[in-house]
Write a protein that holds these residues in place. Structure first.
Motif, PDB file in Angstrom:
ATOM      1  N   ARG A  22       0.810  -1.211   0.000  1.00  0.00           N
ATOM      2  CA  ARG A  22       0.000   0.000   0.000  1.00  0.00           C
ATOM      3  C   ARG A  22       0.844   1.262   0.000  1.00  0.00           C
ATOM      4  NH1 ARG A  22      -5.631  -0.751   1.468  1.00  0.00           N
ATOM      5  NH2 ARG A  22      -6.289  -2.063  -0.256  1.00  0.00           N
ATOM      6  N   HIS A  57      -1.380  -4.679   3.139  1.00  0.00           N
ATOM      7  CA  HIS A  57      -2.809  -4.851   3.364  1.00  0.00           C
ATOM      8  C   HIS A  57      -3.037  -6.286   3.830  1.00  0.00           C
ATOM      9  CE1 HIS A  57      -7.065  -5.215   1.828  1.00  0.00           C
ATOM     10  NE2 HIS A  57      -7.117  -4.135   2.574  1.00  0.00           N
ATOM     11  N   ASP A 105     -10.728  -6.786   0.834  1.00  0.00           N
ATOM     12  CA  ASP A 105     -11.823  -5.817   0.854  1.00  0.00           C
ATOM     13  C   ASP A 105     -13.012  -6.379   0.084  1.00  0.00           C
ATOM     14  OD1 ASP A 105     -10.385  -3.911   2.283  1.00  0.00           O
ATOM     15  OD2 ASP A 105      -9.395  -3.193   0.456  1.00  0.00           O
ATOM     16  N   HIS A 119     -17.215  -0.320   2.320  1.00  0.00           N
ATOM     17  CA  HIS A 119     -16.700  -1.671   2.059  1.00  0.00           C
ATOM     18  C   HIS A 119     -16.385  -2.340   3.393  1.00  0.00           C
ATOM     19  CE1 HIS A 119     -12.770   0.130   2.939  1.00  0.00           C
ATOM     20  NE2 HIS A 119     -12.242  -1.077   2.947  1.00  0.00           N
ATOM     21  N   HIS A 129     -13.512  -4.428   5.310  1.00  0.00           N
ATOM     22  CA  HIS A 129     -12.146  -4.964   5.335  1.00  0.00           C
ATOM     23  C   HIS A 129     -12.229  -6.172   6.258  1.00  0.00           C
ATOM     24  CE1 HIS A 129      -7.698  -4.939   5.611  1.00  0.00           C
ATOM     25  NE2 HIS A 129      -7.944  -5.402   6.829  1.00  0.00           N
TER      26      HIS A 129
HETATM   27 ZN   LIG Z   1      -8.822  -3.228   3.418  1.00  0.00          ZN
END
Ligand SMILES: [Zn+2]
Length: 295
Positions: free
Chosen positions: A183, A193, A197, A272, A274
């Motif tokens: 990231r 990450h 997601d 979203h 995670h």
């Molecule tokens: Zn994420």
């Protein structure tokens, strides 16, 4: 051309779970420990199953410097153990030891090697408010406090298995395959990450991926409204950036029960979920937990 597509589709379908048998370690008496996984790579969950024989009724497994016992709840009612391979584990050959015990308590140790293959990870730059990249001085203390809370949560390991059957996806929507992604925030490389997601509508219900106990349900600076479920034996599933929390710490939840709603709280650029999983301290791809055939 169509035939070729069909062959590829069939091949991919076969590659999905049930997983391949990757390693079988047998004792002289015919007892065995088998290890299966979606793939043998960093960031994957391995399923170890014990197959006892007449005189060999107990076994333990030593893998990646950790010893595991076997508990009921595996495929076809067999005893099982879950092994997490942290995503930063170096590819290479690793020694695996099965310890078999007969009724008289005599031990037989059988060794094999397991080859961990290379895994490539994606890379992504995200444009985001600088305050969410580096915590401003006024929230430093909060971030440090929350880090401590998380360390405590992951440190406590329930000695029993609370899961009931296989793990399920917390949302029906298609996940983004971005586990382990490098990231960059505002073009600066920052972190990895350690989950996946799943984009979904704001307010969509998030379901517990397995039965367990709520280890944490609170607002965290980076991950926003967050739920952590403890499934026992060091297995935790984590749900971040929620718009609403429907559970309280200490509460027991059933597999499939709604624990929160999709949102965009914390370091997030849109609604979203995670979703991440910790297994014995290892950061693993949650998708590698699905379809193991647990009972
Ligand atoms: Zn994420």
């Amino acid at each position: 051309m169509r035939k070729r597509v069909l062959v590829i589709v069939l091949f991919l379908a076969c590659c999905r779970f049930p997983a391949f048998g990757l390693l079988r370690i047998e004792s002289r008496s015919g007892a065995a420990v088998t290890i299966t996984a979606r793939s043998l790579q960093p960031g994957e969950v391995l399923l170890a199953v014990f197959h006892p024989s007449g005189e060999t009724g107990e076994a333990r497994l030593v893998i990646l410097n950790k010893e595991h016992g076997f508990l009921p709840g595996g495929p076809s009612g067999q005893r099982f153990a879950l092994v997490g391979v942290d995503f930063l584990t170096a590819p290479g050959s690793y020694r695996v030891e099965a310890l078999f015990f007969n009724e008289a308590g005599q031990k037989e140790i059988v060794q094999k090697y397991l080859r961990l293959h290379e895994r490539s990870f994606t890379r992504r730059n995200i444009r985001i408010d600088e305050r969410l990249v580096t915590a401003p001085p006024e929230v430093e203390e909060r971030v440090a406090r929350e880090r401590k809370i998380l360390t405590e949560v992951y440190r406590s390991v329930l000695p029993s298995w609370l899961g009931s059957g296989d793990f399920m996806a917390p949302l029906p929507d298609k996940p983004t395959l971005n586990f382990g992604e490098h990231r960059l925030y505002n073009s600066v490389p920052r972190s990895r990450h350690t989950g996946i997601d799943i984009s979904a509508a704001d307010g969509a219900p998030i379901r517990a991926s397995n039965s367990g106990k709520v280890a944490l349900a609170m607002d965290l600076y980076y991950s926003g409204l967050t739920v952590i479920l403890d499934h026992g034996l060091g297995v935790f599933s984590v749900y971040c950036h929620c718009s609403r929390l429907d559970v309280r710490p200490g509460q027991s939840v059933r597999r499939g029960e709604v624990v929160a709603a999709v949102g965009s709280t914390g370091r997030s650029t849109g609604p979203h979920l995670h979703w991440s999983v910790r297994l014995g301290g290892a950061r693993v791809d949650p998708l590698s937990l699905l379809g193991l055939g647990l009972e």
